[in-house]
Every structure is written in C-alpha cells, then in structure tokens.
Scaffold this motif. Structure first.
Motif, PDB file in Angstrom:
ATOM      1  N   ALA A   1      -5.566 -10.619   4.244  1.00 32.06           N
ATOM      2  CA  ALA A   1      -6.946 -10.518   3.786  1.00 32.06           C
ATOM      3  C   ALA A   1      -6.983  -9.570   2.591  1.00 32.06           C
ATOM      4  O   ALA A   1      -5.949  -9.196   2.046  1.00 32.06           O
ATOM      5  CB  ALA A   1      -7.834 -10.007   4.925  1.00 32.06           C
ATOM      6  N   LYS A   2      -8.183  -9.172   2.175  1.00 39.96           N
ATOM      7  CA  LYS A   2      -8.292  -8.262   1.040  1.00 39.96           C
ATOM      8  C   LYS A   2      -7.590  -6.937   1.324  1.00 39.96           C
ATOM      9  O   LYS A   2      -6.942  -6.369   0.455  1.00 39.96           O
ATOM     10  CB  LYS A   2      -9.773  -8.011   0.706  1.00 39.96           C
ATOM     11  CG  LYS A   2     -10.489  -9.223   0.145  1.00 39.96           C
ATOM     12  CD  LYS A   2      -9.933  -9.668  -1.198  1.00 39.96           C
ATOM     13  CE  LYS A   2     -10.293  -8.725  -2.322  1.00 39.96           C
ATOM     14  NZ  LYS A   2      -9.797  -9.196  -3.639  1.00 39.96           N
ATOM     15  N   LYS A   3      -7.751  -6.448   2.548  1.00 43.00           N
ATOM     16  CA  LYS A   3      -7.060  -5.218   2.931  1.00 43.00           C
ATOM     17  C   LYS A   3      -5.994  -5.568   3.964  1.00 43.00           C
ATOM     18  O   LYS A   3      -6.285  -5.642   5.158  1.00 43.00           O
ATOM     19  CB  LYS A   3      -8.044  -4.194   3.487  1.00 43.00           C
ATOM     20  CG  LYS A   3      -8.933  -3.561   2.432  1.00 43.00           C
ATOM     21  CD  LYS A   3      -9.683  -2.352   2.982  1.00 43.00           C
ATOM     22  CE  LYS A   3     -10.464  -1.655   1.878  1.00 43.00           C
ATOM     23  NZ  LYS A   3     -11.151  -0.431   2.367  1.00 43.00           N
ATOM     24  N   THR A   4      -4.797  -5.827   3.492  1.00 43.73           N
ATOM     25  CA  THR A   4      -3.687  -6.196   4.360  1.00 43.73           C
ATOM     26  C   THR A   4      -2.831  -4.960   4.614  1.00 43.73           C
ATOM     27  O   THR A   4      -2.250  -4.398   3.688  1.00 43.73           O
ATOM     28  CB  THR A   4      -2.845  -7.315   3.715  1.00 43.73           C
ATOM     29  OG1 THR A   4      -3.673  -8.462   3.514  1.00 43.73           O
ATOM     30  CG2 THR A   4      -1.675  -7.699   4.602  1.00 43.73           C
TER      31      THR A   4
ATOM     32  N   THR B   1      -6.339  -3.260  -2.619  1.00 44.36           N
ATOM     33  CA  THR B   1      -6.562  -4.545  -1.954  1.00 44.36           C
ATOM     34  C   THR B   1      -5.526  -5.564  -2.406  1.00 44.36           C
ATOM     35  O   THR B   1      -4.892  -5.414  -3.454  1.00 44.36           O
ATOM     36  CB  THR B   1      -7.967  -5.108  -2.247  1.00 44.36           C
ATOM     37  OG1 THR B   1      -8.142  -5.231  -3.672  1.00 44.36           O
ATOM     38  CG2 THR B   1      -9.053  -4.191  -1.680  1.00 44.36           C
ATOM     39  N   ARG B   2      -5.380  -6.605  -1.607  1.00 43.07           N
ATOM     40  CA  ARG B   2      -4.440  -7.679  -1.929  1.00 43.07           C
ATOM     41  C   ARG B   2      -5.029  -8.579  -3.002  1.00 43.07           C
ATOM     42  O   ARG B   2      -6.142  -9.096  -2.853  1.00 43.07           O
ATOM     43  CB  ARG B   2      -4.121  -8.475  -0.659  1.00 43.07           C
ATOM     44  CG  ARG B   2      -3.131  -9.627  -0.841  1.00 43.07           C
ATOM     45  CD  ARG B   2      -1.756  -9.157  -1.295  1.00 43.07           C
ATOM     46  NE  ARG B   2      -1.146  -8.202  -0.392  1.00 43.07           N
ATOM     47  CZ  ARG B   2      -0.373  -8.541   0.643  1.00 43.07           C
ATOM     48  NH1 ARG B   2      -0.116  -9.819   0.894  1.00 43.07           N
ATOM     49  NH2 ARG B   2       0.153  -7.603   1.402  1.00 43.07           N
ATOM     50  N   HIS B   3      -4.293  -8.771  -4.077  1.00 46.75           N
ATOM     51  CA  HIS B   3      -4.736  -9.611  -5.189  1.00 46.75           C
ATOM     52  C   HIS B   3      -4.034 -10.966  -5.188  1.00 46.75           C
ATOM     53  O   HIS B   3      -4.655 -12.001  -5.442  1.00 46.75           O
ATOM     54  CB  HIS B   3      -4.478  -8.895  -6.515  1.00 46.75           C
ATOM     55  CG  HIS B   3      -4.867  -9.671  -7.725  1.00 46.75           C
ATOM     56  ND1 HIS B   3      -6.163 -10.088  -7.969  1.00 46.75           N
ATOM     57  CD2 HIS B   3      -4.122 -10.131  -8.781  1.00 46.75           C
ATOM     58  CE1 HIS B   3      -6.212 -10.759  -9.099  1.00 46.75           C
ATOM     59  NE2 HIS B   3      -4.989 -10.810  -9.613  1.00 46.75           N
TER      60      HIS B   3
ATOM     61  N   ASN C   1      -0.716  -5.841  -4.949  1.00 46.69           N
ATOM     62  CA  ASN C   1      -1.898  -5.091  -4.550  1.00 46.69           C
ATOM     63  C   ASN C   1      -2.467  -4.367  -5.750  1.00 46.69           C
ATOM     64  O   ASN C   1      -1.720  -3.876  -6.616  1.00 46.69           O
ATOM     65  CB  ASN C   1      -1.559  -4.090  -3.446  1.00 46.69           C
ATOM     66  CG  ASN C   1      -1.271  -4.773  -2.112  1.00 46.69           C
ATOM     67  OD1 ASN C   1      -1.937  -5.738  -1.741  1.00 46.69           O
ATOM     68  ND2 ASN C   1      -0.275  -4.281  -1.389  1.00 46.69           N
TER      69      ASN C   1
END
Length: 239
Positions: free
Chosen positions: A83-86, A179-181, A213
C-alpha cells in the motif's frame, strides 16, 4: 497407514499419509516431523523409500528439509500488503507473527548508474547500501538490498546499528512519512547465495520485488531490490 498390495508405490502412500496428518492438524505448521529413522520404523520401509516420500513432499511445498536439522511442516503463506505505507514489521505483526532479521552488509558506496537513475540522482553520487535478511517467526523469508541517497540520510549506518529498523532510522532523520511510489514484481530462480540465505532449493523460484519509496515532497528516499521465498509469501495490492 500403507497397503503393500494396493498397486500404489509405497513412497507415494507414505507421502499421502503424512500430508493427511498435516491437514488434520497432527503436525502443526512449523513443527518438526519425526526423524527419518522413526518414520522408516513407523511405516515399516527402508530409508530409501522414506526419502523418496520426503523428497516428494518437499517438492510440493508441504514440508521443508533443512540440512542437519530435519524436516519441518511448511508454515502458512504470509500475506504481504503493498500500500502507500508499506512496512515489513507492520505486515508481519498484523498477522500475529513475529518479525525479525539480520544485517548482511551496511556501507557507503559509489552509486550504480541504474540505481542512481531510479533515485533521480546525478552520476557520481554516493549511496548508503543496506543488505538484510528479513525473518518471520525466526525463519528467513526475504533477502533485500536497500539503497539510500547518502546526502539525505547522514549518519544512517550508526543509527541503524542502534535502532535496527529502516523505518525508525528514516523517522529519526525526518523522513518517517515516506510512502511507496513504485512496486515492480517478477519471478526467477534464485542464485546459490540467495537460496542458501532463504534456506530453499535452487529449483524453487523467488519473487523479485523492485520498489521506490518517496518522501512527502516526492523525492525518492529508498530504492529496494528484494527476493522473497515464493512458497512462504504472497503480495496483496491495496487500491
């Protein structure tokens, strides 16, 4: 048990019986099976026949064989949320399992041009590299190489030795909201080093996850290249 006049090979009957015992809960996930000698005696067969059954179960991913330690029931597959915050530890703890790991390498080095491009850095830039084995319940599940722009993570090595966590280090350095890009996933056979670290045969594939990230301002803070044991791990993408 087994029937010698059934027309079915004894080793296959043994493999089926052990599989049934695992499904019924007689052998719990992660538990150690009886020794080769004990199983040979239990089924009344020679060790060659027993080894064929164990090999079949290992190839099917029902059990794992660890050199010098014995045979173990394969654990449940870990659902790894992307997700966005992995965050590795959060993913593991969410499933009531225990995260862990160990550092293989931690140093500053000249940046590889391909990785520098992924991080939007100029040629000649320095990178801080962290190679690490990720563990779940004390068992390796991943081998990852993480690269950080050295100028944006001053003192990373010292902080990681103290905190033993990428997230905690980046938080201390003011990048905790990363965050995960990008996430790219492929599959391949492991090389000898990865197979050894993951405690798996080279004939079993690994999932290769390439990730980037970024910080809230959109600047890349980490490039990751991780190899996961495919029989213990599955990616779940959250929209």
């Amino acid at each position: 048990m087994i029937e010698r006049n059934s027309g079915q090979a004894l080793w296959r009957q043994i493999a089926t019986d052990i599989s049934d015992a695992i499904r019924s809960g007689r052998y719990a996930p992660g538990s150690k099976l009886p020794t080769e000698a004990e199983l040979s005696q239990l089924y009344g067969v020679n060790r060659h026949t027993l080894r064929r059954a164990v090999s079949e179960l290992a190839e099917d991913g029902v059990i794992r064989v660890e050199q010098g330690r014995g045979s173990f029931v394969q654990e449940h597959v870990l659902d790894y949320l992307v997700a966005k915050k992995t965050r590795f530890s959060d993913n593991v703890l969410r499933q009531k399992r225990t995260p862990g790991g160990r550092t293989l390498l931690l140093r500053e080095e000249d940046g590889d041009p391909v990785i520098l491009n992924q991080l939007g850095l100029a040629r000649g830039s320095k990178l801080t590299r962290l190679d690490r084995v990720g563990e779940v319940d004390g068992r390796p599940i991943s081998v990852g190489s993480h690269y950080f722009p050295s100028l944006r993570v001053p003192g990373f090595a010292e902080l990681h030795k103290e905190l033993d966590s990428i997230t905690k280090v980046l938080t201390r350095l003011g990048h905790g909201e990363y965050t995960r890009h990008v996430t790219r996933v492929t599959a391949r056979m492991p090389d000898a080093a990865d197979a050894d670290l993951l405690q798996q045969p080279r004939s079993r594939p690994v999932l290769v996850v390439e990730s980037i990230n970024v910080t809230p301002d959109g600047n890349p803070i980490e490039y990751g290249f991780a190899r996961y044991a495919a029989d213990r791990f599955q990616l779940v993408f959250e929209s």
